[in-house]
Scaffold this active site. Structure first.
Site, PDB file in Angstrom:
ATOM      1  CE  LYS A   1       3.119   0.103   4.756  1.00  0.00           C
ATOM      2  NZ  LYS A   1       2.502  -0.051   3.432  1.00  0.00           N
TER       3      LYS A   1
ATOM      4  CD  GLU B   1      -2.751   1.237   2.452  1.00  0.00           C
ATOM      5  OE1 GLU B   1      -2.717   0.337   3.312  1.00  0.00           O
ATOM      6  OE2 GLU B   1      -3.455   2.262   2.546  1.00  0.00           O
TER       7      GLU B   1
ATOM      8  NE  ARG C   1       4.016  -7.843  10.793  1.00  0.00           N
ATOM      9  CZ  ARG C   1       3.377  -7.196   9.821  1.00  0.00           C
ATOM     10  NH1 ARG C   1       2.413  -7.768   9.152  1.00  0.00           N
ATOM     11  NH2 ARG C   1       3.686  -5.952   9.509  1.00  0.00           N
TER      12      ARG C   1
HETATM   13  P1  ATP Z   1       2.867  -2.240   7.897  1.00  0.00           P
HETATM   14  O1  ATP Z   1       2.363  -2.995   9.090  1.00  0.00           O
HETATM   15  O2  ATP Z   1       4.320  -1.931   7.982  1.00  0.00           O
HETATM   16  O3  ATP Z   1       2.053  -1.056   7.571  1.00  0.00           O
HETATM   17  P2  ATP Z   1       1.543  -3.623   5.828  1.00  0.00           P
HETATM   18  O4  ATP Z   1       1.372  -5.087   5.815  1.00  0.00           O
HETATM   19  O5  ATP Z   1       0.344  -2.815   6.130  1.00  0.00           O
HETATM   20  O6  ATP Z   1       2.768  -3.287   6.739  1.00  0.00           O
HETATM   21  P3  ATP Z   1       1.708  -3.397   3.006  1.00  0.00           P
HETATM   22  O7  ATP Z   1       2.138  -2.262   2.191  1.00  0.00           O
HETATM   23  O8  ATP Z   1       0.285  -3.781   2.969  1.00  0.00           O
HETATM   24  O9  ATP Z   1       2.132  -3.077   4.498  1.00  0.00           O
HETATM   25  O10 ATP Z   1       2.624  -4.663   2.752  1.00  0.00           O
HETATM   26  C1  ATP Z   1       2.922  -5.180   1.494  1.00  0.00           C
HETATM   27  C2  ATP Z   1       3.304  -6.607   1.658  1.00  0.00           C
HETATM   28  O11 ATP Z   1       4.415  -6.747   2.523  1.00  0.00           O
HETATM   29  C3  ATP Z   1       2.172  -7.419   2.253  1.00  0.00           C
HETATM   30  O12 ATP Z   1       2.022  -8.613   1.526  1.00  0.00           O
HETATM   31  C4  ATP Z   1       2.621  -7.673   3.655  1.00  0.00           C
HETATM   32  O13 ATP Z   1       2.119  -8.884   4.122  1.00  0.00           O
HETATM   33  C5  ATP Z   1       4.139  -7.686   3.531  1.00  0.00           C
HETATM   34  N1  ATP Z   1       4.762  -7.300   4.791  1.00  0.00           N
HETATM   35  C6  ATP Z   1       4.560  -6.167   5.493  1.00  0.00           C
HETATM   36  N2  ATP Z   1       5.270  -6.168   6.635  1.00  0.00           N
HETATM   37  C7  ATP Z   1       5.946  -7.345   6.667  1.00  0.00           C
HETATM   38  C8  ATP Z   1       6.864  -7.952   7.595  1.00  0.00           C
HETATM   39  N3  ATP Z   1       7.208  -7.359   8.731  1.00  0.00           N
HETATM   40  N4  ATP Z   1       7.360  -9.168   7.272  1.00  0.00           N
HETATM   41  C9  ATP Z   1       7.026  -9.773   6.127  1.00  0.00           C
HETATM   42  N5  ATP Z   1       6.187  -9.255   5.221  1.00  0.00           N
HETATM   43  C10 ATP Z   1       5.637  -8.055   5.478  1.00  0.00           C
HETATM   44 MG    MG Z   2      -1.349  -3.449   4.655  1.00  0.00          MG
END
Ligand code: ATP
Ligand code: MG
Length: 580
Positions: free
Chosen positions: A286, A50, A276
């Site tokens: 983020k 995102e 994760r």
């Molecule tokens: P955040 O919690 O940092 O906002 P998010 O999952 O909301 O992370 P996205 O932009 O939706 O952020 O993530 C893109 C991809 O990266 C998704 O498939 C998510 O599952 C993966 N991802 C995000 N954080 C991690 C992590 N700590 N370890 C592994 N994969 C991750």
């Molecule tokens: Mg997300």
């Protein structure tokens, strides 16, 4: 000094040999699917960020996994922006994400997609759900919806709007799209089961009104689809075979599948969850990272203390080190915390092989060699990298006045201190053995400001008498030839191992390390560093790995960021583990 700063991966696309065992449970699933002839032998993954922040090291795990699987099995990996929440998203993030994925060494070729590309299709899917009696427009407020939803132990209650007629639903949904209602007046909800033990299935919202400008679609839309609805259907539109996401979406999988079951989708993807990445002494969210930026706790998303890819890059991390780290941590189904020392170990290993050695004195103390002729300059040869002879040698000027590290001298040395002290000898790296014969102090403060030394001309490195034993070798620079520079010594951003989950509920910013940055100005660097290119990575002998800050360096006056110190705590942890 001309290390490439933007190495691309060249081995992508290499197909995994059929007899090689899969390295993780997801690759095992993909292997099995291929063997069973599922998806007609196709493997298609995607990385779906995102655009509401910069990518962090957790995302690197997901990128390596998704692009890595595609490469291993001769498949494809799409980059897809999940841009369904216009109020939090920005083109700045869209651009940085692309830069970071490329920098890590991956290539989506022409497969760059946006969920917003599918807004019309998604809207039509919403209409179709209504037609099939599987969605309705609900006019409860957000608070009311929450109350009606029930809890983990209590079932929810049906919304009074649940049985609106098909015509009324179609009409209201169309008027929602047309902008006739204010934010929050209505939502479109899936009609599933308010008594489901899985709360995600209690008539989840799939569209909400949000009169916000979107960075790609502008003002074309004032209703936006929710993540759960948009995500699976985007996967279906793109023909994704294996939709890999993190564990917190496990409970959403029944909903993911429900949408695919109800709608005439062009393809049926499979969602697979993995744990994760969590890193000690780090926050990987983020939202929290944004808070560090907006709160002024760091200088920006690319502050070298940030766990973002742009921060790590500016800190001097290589893409190879980050990929090696992602390989090393593996892919599991259970959450755990990885020791940050392991990440530091990976970059140290990589830089040890590739970073040229140089000499830099961070806290200079002047040395005058009394028996060395004034005005004379000698050129000594120094090895660029003892790990790699092909990196050659360089020439170092030696003269009567030098700088050494203040820490390498003690007027009153403790027992285990073997470096320079009055009457003591040390070797100067690549040069001579010197002996301290006098100490000059500031009359007022008593501070040592200069050392008077003599050198032994027979002991030049490489000469027959050079192997006379002394207990220490220290680094130095020639005072007249050294250039001036700044060094920024970074330490962990947090003092707490798990800053994001305090037992007493204290905010993560409580645990910021007040000493996470130490700026050293007036450092004296060997002259070859005058030509160091922005981003170039070197080892300051005995001190650590450093890289030229690409933003704050000026010609002839470089700023060096310390990537990592030389001491390897992870190697120690590993060794202790093996011994015990
Ligand atoms: P955040 O919690 O940092 O906002 P998010 O999952 O909301 O992370 P996205 O932009 O939706 O952020 O993530 C893109 C991809 O990266 C998704 O498939 C998510 O599952 C993966 N991802 C995000 N954080 C991690 C992590 N700590 N370890 C592994 N994969 C991750
Ligand atoms: Mg997300």
């Amino acid at each position: 000094m001309d290390l490439p700063t933007d190495e691309r991966r060249t081995d992508a696309g290499e197909k995994r040999a059929g007899n090689e065992a899969p390295t993780d449970f997801i690759r095992a699933i993909v292997s099995k699917d291929l063997a069973a002839g599922k998806n007609r032998g196709r493997v298609a993954t995607r990385f779906p960020p995102e655009p509401n922040g910069y990518l962090h090291i957790g995302h690197a795990k997901s990128i390596c996994l998704n692009f890595g699987i595609a490469a291993d099995f001769g498949g494809t990996c799409n980059l897809r922006f999940d841009d369904t929440n216009p109020t939090k998203e920005d083109v700045e993030y869209v651009e940085s994400i692309q830069e970071d994925v490329r920098w890590l060494g991956f290539d989506w070729a022409d497969r760059l997609y946006y969920a917003s590309d599918y807004f019309e299709r998604l809207y039509q899917y919403g209409v179709e759900l209504i037609r099939r009696g599987k969605a309705y427009v609900c006019s409860l407020s957000a608070d009311e919806i929450r109350t009606y939803r029930g809890t983990l132990t209590e079932p929810g209650r049906d919304s009074p709007y649940r049985n609106r007629s098909l015509e009324e639903n179609l009409d209201l949904f169309a008027r929602m799209r047309a902008g006739e209602f204010p934010d929050g007046a209505h939502v479109l909800r899936a009609k599933i089961d308010m008594a489901s033990p899985n709360i995600n299935l209690r008539d989840p919202t799939i569209y909400r009104i949000r009169k916000a400008h979107h960075h790609r679609t502008g003002d074309a839309w004032c209703i936006y689809p929710m993540y759960d609805f948009a995500h699976g259907l985007s996967d279906a539109e793109e023909g994704i075979t294996h939709s890999i996401c993190t564990l917190e979406f496990e409970d959403h999988r029944p909903l993911y599948d429900w949408f695919l079951d109800q709608l005439p989708v062009p393809f049926r993807p499979q969602q697979i969850e993995f744990a994760r990445l969590n890193l000690s002494y780090t926050v990987l969210s983020k939202r929290k990272l944004l808070q560090l930026v907006t709160g002024g706790h760091v200088t920006g998303w690319d502050d070298p203390r940030m766990p973002t890819l742009s921060g790590l890059r500016r800190r001097g991390y290589t893409p190879e080190a980050i990929r090696a780290f992602c390989d090393a941590i593996g892919v599991a189904k259970r959450d755990s915390v990885v020791d940050i020392a392991m990440l530091e170990h990976c970059v140290r290993e990589d830089l040890n092989r590739r970073a040229p050695r140089v000499m830099a004195v961070l806290r200079p103390l002047k040395v005058v060699i009394e028996n060395y002729p004034a005005g004379e300059v000698e050129t000594l040869e120094a090895v660029n990298n003892p790990e790699d002879a092909s990196m050659g040698t360089r020439r170092l000027p030696f003269a009567r006045e030098l700088y050494i590290e203040r820490d390498d001298f003690r007027e009153d040395p403790p027992k285990q201190f073997f470096r320079l002290a009055p009457g003591r000898e040390v070797r100067l790296r690549y040069a001579y053995i010197i002996k301290c014969v006098g100490v000059v102090k500031d009359e007022r403060t008593g501070e040592v400001v200069e050392l008077r030394c003599t050198y032994d001309p027979e002991t030049r490195s490489g000469a027959p008498a050079a192997n006379r034993k002394v207990k220490a070798t220290i680094h130095w620079v020639s005072a007249a030839h050294a250039i001036d520079g700044e060094a920024r010594l970074y330490d962990r951003l947090f003092v707490n191992e798990n800053p994001g989950a305090d037992k007493d509920g204290r905010d993560f910013t409580t645990f910021l390390n007040p000493r996470s940055l130490e700026v050293m100005s007036g450092c004296r660097l060997e002259p070859s560093l005058a030509q160091a290119a922005p981003g170039a990575r070197v080892q300051f002998e005995r001190l650590g790995y450093f890289c030229v800050d690409p933003i704050d360096s000026a010609p002839g006056r470089p700023v060096f960021n310390r990537t990592v110190a030389l001491r390897d705590t992870w190697a120690k942890i590993e060794a202790a583990g093996k011994a015990g």
